[in-house]
Design a protein around this motif. Structure first.
Motif, PDB file in Angstrom:
ATOM      1  N   LEU A  50      41.651  61.874  35.064  1.00  0.00           N
ATOM      2  CA  LEU A  50      42.585  60.795  34.770  1.00  0.00           C
ATOM      3  C   LEU A  50      43.992  61.308  34.999  1.00  0.00           C
ATOM      4  CD1 LEU A  50      41.012  59.576  31.427  1.00  0.00           C
ATOM      5  CD2 LEU A  50      40.867  58.453  33.647  1.00  0.00           C
ATOM      6  N   PRO A  51      44.726  60.710  35.928  1.00  0.00           N
ATOM      7  CA  PRO A  51      46.107  61.159  36.129  1.00  0.00           C
ATOM      8  C   PRO A  51      46.853  61.164  34.793  1.00  0.00           C
ATOM      9  CG  PRO A  51      45.478  59.617  37.826  1.00  0.00           C
ATOM     10  CD  PRO A  51      44.365  59.625  36.802  1.00  0.00           C
ATOM     11  N   GLN A  52      47.642  62.199  34.600  1.00  0.00           N
ATOM     12  CA  GLN A  52      48.290  62.413  33.309  1.00  0.00           C
ATOM     13  C   GLN A  52      49.219  61.260  32.948  1.00  0.00           C
ATOM     14  OE1 GLN A  52      49.845  66.270  32.888  1.00  0.00           O
ATOM     15  NE2 GLN A  52      50.079  66.086  30.693  1.00  0.00           N
ATOM     16  N   LEU A  53      49.008  60.747  31.745  1.00  0.00           N
ATOM     17  CA  LEU A  53      49.821  59.670  31.201  1.00  0.00           C
ATOM     18  C   LEU A  53      50.452  60.162  29.901  1.00  0.00           C
ATOM     19  CD1 LEU A  53      47.168  56.850  31.623  1.00  0.00           C
ATOM     20  CD2 LEU A  53      49.066  57.332  33.145  1.00  0.00           C
ATOM     21  N   ALA A  54      51.433  59.474  29.432  1.00  0.00           N
ATOM     22  CA  ALA A  54      52.041  59.826  28.152  1.00  0.00           C
ATOM     23  C   ALA A  54      50.969  59.785  27.067  1.00  0.00           C
ATOM     24  CB  ALA A  54      53.158  58.854  27.822  1.00  0.00           C
ATOM     25  N   GLY A  55      50.910  60.820  26.262  1.00  0.00           N
ATOM     26  CA  GLY A  55      49.943  60.870  25.174  1.00  0.00           C
ATOM     27  C   GLY A  55      48.602  61.453  25.565  1.00  0.00           C
ATOM     28  N   THR A  56      48.459  61.937  26.801  1.00  0.00           N
ATOM     29  CA  THR A  56      47.208  62.538  27.239  1.00  0.00           C
ATOM     30  C   THR A  56      46.965  63.822  26.459  1.00  0.00           C
ATOM     31  OG1 THR A  56      47.509  61.654  29.450  1.00  0.00           O
ATOM     32  CG2 THR A  56      45.951  63.458  29.233  1.00  0.00           C
ATOM     33  N   HIS A  57      45.755  64.002  26.023  1.00  0.00           N
ATOM     34  CA  HIS A  57      45.388  65.214  25.288  1.00  0.00           C
ATOM     35  C   HIS A  57      45.453  66.407  26.238  1.00  0.00           C
ATOM     36  CE1 HIS A  57      42.899  68.121  23.130  1.00  0.00           C
ATOM     37  NE2 HIS A  57      43.219  67.438  22.050  1.00  0.00           N
ATOM     38  N   PRO A  58      45.970  67.557  25.786  1.00  0.00           N
ATOM     39  CA  PRO A  58      46.144  68.706  26.691  1.00  0.00           C
ATOM     40  C   PRO A  58      44.848  69.232  27.314  1.00  0.00           C
ATOM     41  CG  PRO A  58      47.073  69.158  24.509  1.00  0.00           C
ATOM     42  CD  PRO A  58      46.467  67.800  24.458  1.00  0.00           C
ATOM     43  N   ASP A  59      43.693  68.970  26.698  1.00  0.00           N
ATOM     44  CA  ASP A  59      42.427  69.465  27.233  1.00  0.00           C
ATOM     45  C   ASP A  59      41.782  68.519  28.238  1.00  0.00           C
ATOM     46  OD1 ASP A  59      42.592  71.781  25.715  1.00  0.00           O
ATOM     47  OD2 ASP A  59      41.477  70.922  24.039  1.00  0.00           O
ATOM     48  N   GLU A  60      42.365  67.356  28.457  1.00  0.00           N
ATOM     49  CA  GLU A  60      41.780  66.396  29.387  1.00  0.00           C
ATOM     50  C   GLU A  60      41.987  66.835  30.839  1.00  0.00           C
ATOM     51  OE1 GLU A  60      43.057  62.424  28.596  1.00  0.00           O
ATOM     52  OE2 GLU A  60      42.217  62.452  26.580  1.00  0.00           O
ATOM     53  N   VAL A  61      41.059  66.455  31.679  1.00  0.00           N
ATOM     54  CA  VAL A  61      41.132  66.760  33.107  1.00  0.00           C
ATOM     55  C   VAL A  61      42.021  65.695  33.743  1.00  0.00           C
ATOM     56  CG1 VAL A  61      39.773  67.017  35.213  1.00  0.00           C
ATOM     57  CG2 VAL A  61      38.847  67.813  33.040  1.00  0.00           C
ATOM     58  N   THR A  62      43.164  66.138  34.278  1.00  0.00           N
ATOM     59  CA  THR A  62      44.144  65.180  34.787  1.00  0.00           C
ATOM     60  C   THR A  62      44.485  65.356  36.267  1.00  0.00           C
ATOM     61  OG1 THR A  62      45.965  66.603  34.085  1.00  0.00           O
ATOM     62  CG2 THR A  62      45.237  64.904  32.518  1.00  0.00           C
ATOM     63  N   THR A  63      43.922  66.379  36.924  1.00  0.00           N
ATOM     64  CA  THR A  63      44.214  66.600  38.344  1.00  0.00           C
ATOM     65  C   THR A  63      42.925  66.866  39.104  1.00  0.00           C
ATOM     66  OG1 THR A  63      44.453  69.003  38.210  1.00  0.00           O
ATOM     67  CG2 THR A  63      46.436  67.677  37.746  1.00  0.00           C
ATOM     68  N   ILE A  64      42.996  66.688  40.415  1.00  0.00           N
ATOM     69  CA  ILE A  64      41.849  66.991  41.271  1.00  0.00           C
ATOM     70  C   ILE A  64      41.499  68.469  41.187  1.00  0.00           C
ATOM     71  CG2 ILE A  64      43.284  67.220  43.334  1.00  0.00           C
ATOM     72  CD1 ILE A  64      39.652  65.917  43.235  1.00  0.00           C
ATOM     73  N   ASP A  65      42.491  69.339  41.091  1.00  0.00           N
ATOM     74  CA  ASP A  65      42.215  70.775  41.006  1.00  0.00           C
ATOM     75  C   ASP A  65      41.429  71.113  39.742  1.00  0.00           C
ATOM     76  OD1 ASP A  65      43.477  71.306  43.421  1.00  0.00           O
ATOM     77  OD2 ASP A  65      45.409  71.722  42.466  1.00  0.00           O
TER      78      ASP A  65
END
Length: 94
Positions: free
Chosen positions: A57-72
């Motif tokens: 999930l592309p990083q949004l405001a409030g995203t939890h730091p452990d979430e996967v937010t980039t293709i890498d």
């Protein structure tokens, strides 16, 4: 399991990031962001192909730091799964 390995790669919805061999099998690591944001690892296993999909999930405001937010990050997680399952896959999945 899906279509033949070559057919999956030729489909056009995946943008290959890396092609490699793991445990003697052809493996493609690709981005499917054009359809859904995820890393797709396709493993050549007769009579077709086995896929590992890890969404991000592309990083949004409030995203939890452990979430996967980039293709890498997604591909790093997919490679971890690949390294675990590939050596124990049978020669065929039929």
């Amino acid at each position: 399991m899906s279509a033949q390995y070559g057919d999956v790669l030729a489909h056009g919805k995946l943008v290959e990031r890396e092609h490699l061999a793991v445990a003697g099998r052809d493996v493609s690591v690709a981005n499917s962001a054009a359809a859904t944001p995820m890393c797709v690892v396709t493993i050549d296993v007769e009579p077709g192909a086995l896929q590992i999909n890890v969404p991000y999930l592309p990083q949004l405001a409030g995203t939890h730091p452990d979430e996967v937010t980039t293709i890498d990050q997604a591909c790093t997680e997919a490679r971890k799964i690949l390294d675990i399952i590939t050596p124990v896959l049978p020669d065929r999945l039929d």
